[in-house]
Write a protein that holds these residues in place. Structure first.
Motif, PDB file in Angstrom:
ATOM      1  N   GLN A 178       0.908  -1.319   0.107  1.00  0.00           N
ATOM      2  CA  GLN A 178      -0.080   0.142  -0.019  1.00  0.00           C
ATOM      3  C   GLN A 178       0.849   1.316  -0.064  1.00  0.00           C
ATOM      4  O   GLN A 178       0.323   2.252  -0.731  1.00  0.00           O
ATOM      5  N   LYS A 179       1.877   1.405   0.756  1.00  0.00           N
ATOM      6  CA  LYS A 179       2.758   2.714   0.906  1.00  0.00           C
ATOM      7  C   LYS A 179       3.584   2.750  -0.311  1.00  0.00           C
ATOM      8  O   LYS A 179       3.814   3.976  -0.590  1.00  0.00           O
ATOM      9  N   ARG A 180       3.653   1.869  -1.216  1.00  0.00           N
ATOM     10  CA  ARG A 180       4.183   1.991  -2.666  1.00  0.00           C
ATOM     11  C   ARG A 180       3.291   2.528  -3.578  1.00  0.00           C
ATOM     12  O   ARG A 180       3.647   2.921  -4.640  1.00  0.00           O
ATOM     13  N   GLY A 181       1.880   2.583  -3.241  1.00  0.00           N
ATOM     14  CA  GLY A 181       1.048   2.935  -4.132  1.00  0.00           C
ATOM     15  C   GLY A 181       0.412   1.997  -5.041  1.00  0.00           C
ATOM     16  O   GLY A 181       1.100   0.856  -5.077  1.00  0.00           O
ATOM     17  N   SER A 350      -2.105  11.514   9.433  1.00  0.00           N
ATOM     18  CA  SER A 350      -0.913  11.091   8.560  1.00  0.00           C
ATOM     19  C   SER A 350      -1.509  10.730   7.155  1.00  0.00           C
ATOM     20  O   SER A 350      -1.666   9.494   6.965  1.00  0.00           O
ATOM     21  N   ILE A 351      -1.594  11.501   6.024  1.00  0.00           N
ATOM     22  CA  ILE A 351      -2.070  11.041   4.909  1.00  0.00           C
ATOM     23  C   ILE A 351      -0.871  11.461   3.741  1.00  0.00           C
ATOM     24  O   ILE A 351      -0.487  12.464   3.548  1.00  0.00           O
ATOM     25  N   ILE A 364      -2.982   5.839   4.173  1.00  0.00           N
ATOM     26  CA  ILE A 364      -3.247   6.364   5.524  1.00  0.00           C
ATOM     27  C   ILE A 364      -2.355   5.164   6.312  1.00  0.00           C
ATOM     28  O   ILE A 364      -2.946   4.304   6.675  1.00  0.00           O
ATOM     29  N   PRO A 365      -1.302   5.518   6.892  1.00  0.00           N
ATOM     30  CA  PRO A 365      -0.539   4.111   7.464  1.00  0.00           C
ATOM     31  C   PRO A 365      -1.179   3.920   8.735  1.00  0.00           C
ATOM     32  O   PRO A 365      -1.257   2.520   8.962  1.00  0.00           O
ATOM     33  N   VAL A 366      -1.949   4.646   9.583  1.00  0.00           N
ATOM     34  CA  VAL A 366      -2.584   3.986  11.035  1.00  0.00           C
ATOM     35  C   VAL A 366      -3.546   3.196  10.214  1.00  0.00           C
ATOM     36  O   VAL A 366      -3.780   1.997  10.962  1.00  0.00           O
ATOM     37  N   ILE A 367      -4.185   3.393   9.409  1.00  0.00           N
ATOM     38  CA  ILE A 367      -5.487   2.632   8.990  1.00  0.00           C
ATOM     39  C   ILE A 367      -5.072   1.326   8.026  1.00  0.00           C
ATOM     40  O   ILE A 367      -5.499   0.152   8.450  1.00  0.00           O
TER      41      ILE A 367
END
Length: 645
Positions: A178-181, A350-351, A364-367
């Protein structure tokens, strides 16, 4: 809704551009194709487990003509009444400037009945539907991926011990991606899902051709006969039949990404026929087998549709489809969280943007990590997709029933239908949705408690944050000094070069940061701007209506930046090239002053003590306003104050 330090910074995709003539038609076709990959993954993976669970779930059914045809008829009419009529036919008409989903619908209704006596009830229902979505977004990846990987046991029964480890590895990989898109992978979504749906249709059609008598299930009499002959089991079977329509909410929520026309074209022209062919094919296969073979096939009828040589490729294809379905649900969780932040139900988070050109691709890292932990716990706790299916459904049917309530308000308050027309339509909707919810409520002891627990926790946090913000602003407003009085009294203060921007949550009074600044520093900048970010009840506010300025005199200005609840609140970008407030803004000579409140318990608290503590904890863990508003970190000054609530 107005905000300054309690707003998010994530936008959505730009609305589809309007074209004309031939290019418009090709655009609709192209978007309909894209929607197949993004929107229909959840409902598209339902054939992996929905038909099976109706017969082998907590309340097994006999594999005879009565039950097989009755269940198939229920699936067909559920898809027709719930998805085609309720969601695609009616709710898609209830859009908020093109956006759909529970929160968008609540924002729309607030403009019509916000001041009425039952406006609070509409907001509460919408927030609860949103809360249930989080439970659904945890179960969907777990049940979809597990169901697909379990197909390996059809290929080779000795692979059973590897099912859970493989599913867990795939799920963990999914969340780490997810963090890489998803820009690169998402280009494959539509082609893969199109192939998947075509395979569904072909497999189903092959068995329908050999047993065409299954098509009599199109007649609602077979569903009715099932209820007349076996009332209790038929009612309980609804709890599994509804699995065939999970993902209905996604059609409505993702309307803003693709538009009403392309989604309807995809559903009626391609997805629905493919799904129905597969369900009828599973039923035809079971009817064509003897008792012993049918009992074995019903353990995994989806994969048994294929011949032995094609089962492994089918497992791989189904796993890819479940991966895509899970990705769509996670993306939906990010999107709905962003909406909730903008509308004031969730603190700043943080988005991050994973695509420089596509505003809707956010992370959204937390989610993300919370969902990953929950999904892993679910897989380990429930062990297999059949057990998970028992937990699945209660959140979906709860959201469906809430959407039915909101639809009733739309029909009466917005569309203003005549009662003699609205009453029979709404009666059918409530009977269907109510029956599904009641049947799924029976599954609470078998795992349905999990999404209800998640929904309850999420609802408590969302409402606590919304209520706490209201109380905090009321207390700050009570202690606020009128701006006119402050300007007169501050006329003799020393003025220094540059611009000071003070963030304010309200458009009246003096922000606490400005009072503390002059109290401690005893100076004022040449230009003082009181800035408020206002989040409207519409998804988008055009650039031409972004800035509203009031000249207060003596170098003081009040500036309101208007955003829609789907837009990014990027303050430097909004101020760039603007010559409002007495001239352009030079970021190198502009300082941003933020207020950070510390909460104290009042003698007569506005909330229960435990909710005050929860609200305080959420405030402490909210994302930094600097990230939230995209402020230059070297130009920010934070000033603290204490507030009693």
């Amino acid at each position: 809704m107005t905000d300054s330090a309690d707003v998010s910074d994530n936008p959505p995709p730009t609305p589809p551009t309007q074209t004309h003539g031939h290019s418009r038609e090709s655009n609709i076709a192209l978007m309909a194709f894209g929607a197949i990959g993004i929107v229909f993954g959840d409902i598209g993976t339902s054939p992996l487990y929905a038909f099976r669970e109706t017969f082998v779930g907590p309340h097994p059914l006999a594999l005879d003509d009565l039950h097989v045809l009755g269940v198939t008829s229920l699936i067909f009419w559920s898809m027709t009444l719930v998805v085609s009529i309720q969601y695609v036919g009616m709710l898609m008409r209830a859009d908020n400037k093109g956006q759909g989903g529970s929160l968008a619908l609540v924002a729309l209704l607030s403009r019509f009945i916000g001041r009425s006596g039952y406006g609070w009830l509409v907001v509460t229902l919408g927030v609860f539907a949103t809360s249930l979505f989080y439970g659904d977004s945890m179960i969907t990846p777990a049940v979809s991926v597990l169901s697909a990987v379990e197909g390996l046991t059809v290929v080779e029964s000795s692979l059973q011990p590897l099912v859970m480890p493989i599913a867990l590895v795939l799920l963990v990989l999914l969340f780490f991606l997810q963090k890489r898109g998803t820009e690169l992978v998402s280009k494959l979504f539509a082609p893969v899902m199109t192939i998947y749906f075509v395979v569904l249709a072909v497999l189903g059609l092959m068995h329908i051709v050999t047993s065409p008598e299954v098509l009599v299930a199109l007649n609602p009499w077979y569903a009715l006969q099932f209820f007349l002959s076996d009332r209790l089991l038929a009612f309980l079977a609804l709890g599994s039949v509804v699995l065939a329509v999970t993902g209905s909410e996604a059609l409505y929520s993702d309307m803003g990404h693709f538009g009403r026309g392309p989604l309807r074209l995809s559903w009626f022209g391609f997805v629905m026929p493919c799904l129905l062919l597969n369900y009828f094919g599973q039923a035809a296969m079971i009817l064509s087998l003897d008792a012993a073979a049918a009992s074995e096939a019903i353990q995994n009828p989806f994969f048994m549709l294929a011949s032995e040589a094609f089962r492994l490729p089918l497992v791989i294809l189904a796993t890819c489809a479940s991966f895509i379905a899970s990705q769509a649900v996670i993306t939906g969780a990010f999107s709905i969280t962003h909406q909730a932040i903008q509308l004031g139900f969730i603190p700043r988070l943080s988005i991050r943007h994973t695509n420089e050109t596509e505003a809707g691709q956010i992370y959204i890292p937390v989610i993300n990590w919370a969902l990953m932990v929950a999904v892993i716990v679910l897989v380990i706790m429930f062990q297999n997709s059949s057990n998970l299916a028992s937990a699945y459904g209660i959140a979906v049917t709860g959201a469906m029933l809430i959407d039915a309530c909101l639809l009733a308000v739309v029909v009466m308050a917005v569309w203003k239908w005549k009662w003699w027309l609205a009453l029979p339509v709404l009666a059918v909707v409530f009977i269907v949705d109510g029956a599904y919810f009641a049947a799924n409520f029976m599954k609470v002891p078998d795992g349905g408690w999990f999404p209800l627990l998640i929904g309850g926790v999420a609802f408590t946090m969302l409402t606590t944050w919304a209520r706490g913000r209201v109380l905090m602003r009321e207390r700050m407003a009570e202690a606020s000094l009128p701006m006119e009085v402050f300007i007169k009294s501050a006329g003799s203060a020393l003025r220094v070069p540059g611009t000071a921007i003070f963030m304010a949550s309200n458009t009246g009074g003096v922000p606490s940061g400005l009072l503390h600044n002059i109290k401690h520093n005893k100076v004022l900048h040449e230009r003082v701007v009181i800035l408020t970010v206002d989040i409207a009840d519409v998804p988008y506010v055009p650039e031409s209506e972004r800035c509203k300025v009031s000249d207060l005199g003596e170098g003081f200005y009040r500036l309101v930046l208007h955003y829609g609840f789907m837009q990014e609140t990027d303050i430097p970008a909004a101020l760039q090239d603007q010559k409002i407030c007495g001239g352009p803004f030079d970021m190198m000579s502009t300082s941003f002053f933020l207020s950070r409140q510390t909460l104290l318990s009042a003698k007569n608290p506005g909330m229960a003590i435990w909710r005050e503590k929860l609200f305080a904890w959420m405030m402490r863990n909210a994302a930094s306003p600097m990230d939230f508003f995209r402020l230059p970190t070297n130009r920010v000054v934070e000033l603290g104050s204490q507030v009693e609530i």
